[in-house]
Design a protein around this motif. Structure first.
Motif, mmCIF file in Angstrom:
data_model
loop_
_atom_site.group_PDB
_atom_site.id
_atom_site.type_symbol
_atom_site.label_atom_id
_atom_site.label_comp_id
_atom_site.label_asym_id
_atom_site.label_seq_id
_atom_site.Cartn_x
_atom_site.Cartn_y
_atom_site.Cartn_z
ATOM 1 N N GLN A 65 0.342 5.253 1.371
ATOM 2 C CA GLN A 65 -1.091 5.499 1.187
ATOM 3 C C GLN A 65 -1.917 4.967 2.358
ATOM 4 N N ASN A 121 1.759 2.811 -2.943
ATOM 5 C CA ASN A 121 1.241 3.670 -4.015
ATOM 6 C C ASN A 121 -0.249 3.527 -4.262
ATOM 7 N N LYS A 122 -0.915 2.692 -3.501
ATOM 8 C CA LYS A 122 -2.369 2.564 -3.633
ATOM 9 C C LYS A 122 -2.985 2.434 -2.254
ATOM 10 N N GLN A 123 -4.215 2.872 -2.144
ATOM 11 C CA GLN A 123 -4.916 2.807 -0.868
ATOM 12 C C GLN A 123 -5.470 1.404 -0.618
ATOM 13 N N PHE A 145 0.816 -1.217 0.000
ATOM 14 C CA PHE A 145 0.000 0.000 0.000
ATOM 15 C C PHE A 145 0.848 1.265 0.000
#
Length: 190
Positions: A173, A128-130, A126
């Motif tokens: 994130q 670069n992404k939620q 997590f």
């Protein structure tokens, strides 16, 4: 007589216990048959929860998450030589909570905090992404469940692993997402 005893027991239960619905927890015996080695126990109520991520591929079904959790267990026990999986609990993309070493057994998730915290690992990366709302809800519901059962302190503090050691975990994130939780703390206790 039995109804009188049940009534008295209901009177002594904490009010918060009746209000909290615990998440779906997949017990350790439901995802592995490999026994844990030596066990050290935590003293309850536990003051901290440390959030990490596994930096593995994500999973979105019980079958895939079960395989992923058992793979992490195998890595921890076979490659690191640990007595069990390091995390107390893992959160799958399917919204289930997977029991690792559990509520009261000492994990191997955060050096310096293993004896005084529960470690929750989000399955995936997590940075670069939620994390999904389903995952966040399951993890927060787990914390509420622990508080209602007296396992976690009512004033439990939640930290990201990156606040207490040199790591990028739980990913930037997810780190930002956690800061909305009422248990979140910027004030790290060493």
């Amino acid at each position: 007589m039995l109804s009188r005893i049940c009534f008295v027991l209901l009177l002594v239960l904490p009010a918060s216990f009746a209000k909290v619905k615990c998440p779906n927890i997949i017990g350790r015996n439901q995802w592995t048959s490999v026994p844990a080695g030596d066990v050290n126990y935590l003293i309850v109520p536990i003051p901290y929860v440390i959030i990490q991520h596994t930096v593995t591929p994500e999973c979105n079904s019980r079958e895939a998450c079960t395989a992923r959790v058992d793979g992490i267990r195998g890595f921890h026990m076979d490659e690191y030589g640990w007595d069990d999986i390091g995390y107390s609990f893992l959160i799958g993309g399917d919204g289930n909570v997977y029991e690792g070493c559990g509520w009261t057994r000492e994990g191997a998730h955060t050096y310096g905090y293993n004896k005084k915290s529960v470690g929750i690992g989000f399955i995936g990366n997590f940075e670069n992404k939620q994390a999904s709302q389903k995952m966040l809800n399951a993890a927060h519901q787990l914390i509420e469940c622990g508080k209602s059962q007296g396992i976690l302190r009512n004033d439990v503090r939640v930290f990201a692993a990156r606040q207490v050691q040199q790591t990028a975990s739980p990913g930037y994130q997810l780190y930002l997402q956690l800061q909305d939780w009422p248990e979140w703390s910027n004030n790290v206790v060493r």
